[in-house]
Design an enzyme around this catalytic site. Sequence first.
Site, mmCIF file in Angstrom:
data_model
loop_
_atom_site.group_PDB
_atom_site.id
_atom_site.type_symbol
_atom_site.label_atom_id
_atom_site.label_comp_id
_atom_site.label_asym_id
_atom_site.label_seq_id
_atom_site.Cartn_x
_atom_site.Cartn_y
_atom_site.Cartn_z
ATOM 1 N N ASP A 4 66.512 -26.382 -146.709
ATOM 2 C CA ASP A 4 65.972 -25.506 -145.677
ATOM 3 C C ASP A 4 64.584 -24.994 -146.046
ATOM 4 O O ASP A 4 64.110 -25.182 -147.178
ATOM 5 C CB ASP A 4 66.896 -24.297 -145.479
ATOM 6 C CG ASP A 4 68.185 -24.644 -144.762
ATOM 7 O OD1 ASP A 4 68.217 -25.666 -144.054
ATOM 8 O OD2 ASP A 4 69.162 -23.879 -144.909
ATOM 9 N N TYR A 26 73.648 -27.737 -157.011
ATOM 10 C CA TYR A 26 72.693 -26.704 -156.602
ATOM 11 C C TYR A 26 72.672 -25.595 -157.645
ATOM 12 O O TYR A 26 73.688 -25.262 -158.259
ATOM 13 C CB TYR A 26 73.053 -26.125 -155.236
ATOM 14 C CG TYR A 26 72.610 -26.991 -154.077
ATOM 15 C CD1 TYR A 26 71.346 -26.832 -153.511
ATOM 16 C CD2 TYR A 26 73.443 -27.969 -153.559
ATOM 17 C CE1 TYR A 26 70.928 -27.622 -152.448
ATOM 18 C CE2 TYR A 26 73.033 -28.781 -152.496
ATOM 19 C CZ TYR A 26 71.769 -28.591 -151.955
ATOM 20 O OH TYR A 26 71.353 -29.392 -150.915
#
Length: 270
Positions: A52, A111
């Site tokens: 994002d 992540y």
Amino acid sequence: MPRFALKIEYKGTPFSGWQRQQKLPTVQGAIENALSALEPGTHTIYAAGRTDTGVHALAQVAHADLEKDWEPSRLSKALNHHLRPLPISILICNSVNDGWHARFSAIERHYFFRLLMRSAPATFDRDLVWQVPYPLDIYTMREAAAHLTGLHDFTTFRSSSCQAESPVKTLDQITIETIESRSGTELQFHLRARSFLHRQVRSIVGTLERVGAGAWSPDDVKSALESRDRASCGPVSPPQGLFLADVSYPNDPFINLEQRFNKADSFRRI
């Protein structure tokens, strides 16, 4: 057409995410423009995941099909030349067969999230950490995180605009570590899974922060997960602090090259 795998590092702050968009700067768009400078025409690259706006990558992976059979190290150097001065770097490149796919061949994504507990504004790490001005209880956060590992319906922890066919995912790992440095006390979250839902990591980290702050209990996280209701989620963490850290493949196209560069002390892997 020769296919090339690219391992990519970027700072997401100036970009409107990974995915190409008209009239907005994106990481995909920048790399495709660099490819067009090498081979005139329209190029489309495919990534392991779409980060994002404001999210960073230590080791994003993408692949590109080109007309010329480039020598991989020459291709990475040429791309880096055309990407300057943008905060994007092609760390390594290698040839792959046409059945290899950056997204569909991946078997795990990792992540990494940085949360800095400090009242004074961050200077060197600005845009690279989520900063809170109060201490967090890491032990209750770990207790809450344990409710989220394994196979679950993660409807509560995915964006309402998520396009995944199913909210059922297996979260293989969540670890939370404390790091002391001159900058202050930092919490580092590591999450691993075969794939993630849209904003799943940021939803989980934002919810765990509420536990650490004492606003939620670990059992509240369990109840939120079981509700399968997006409205039960805690606040979504901001994008700064989130990094796509690594992508794993059964036949890793980079591993031999990385081992060679590591031995030569000319490749630094974060």
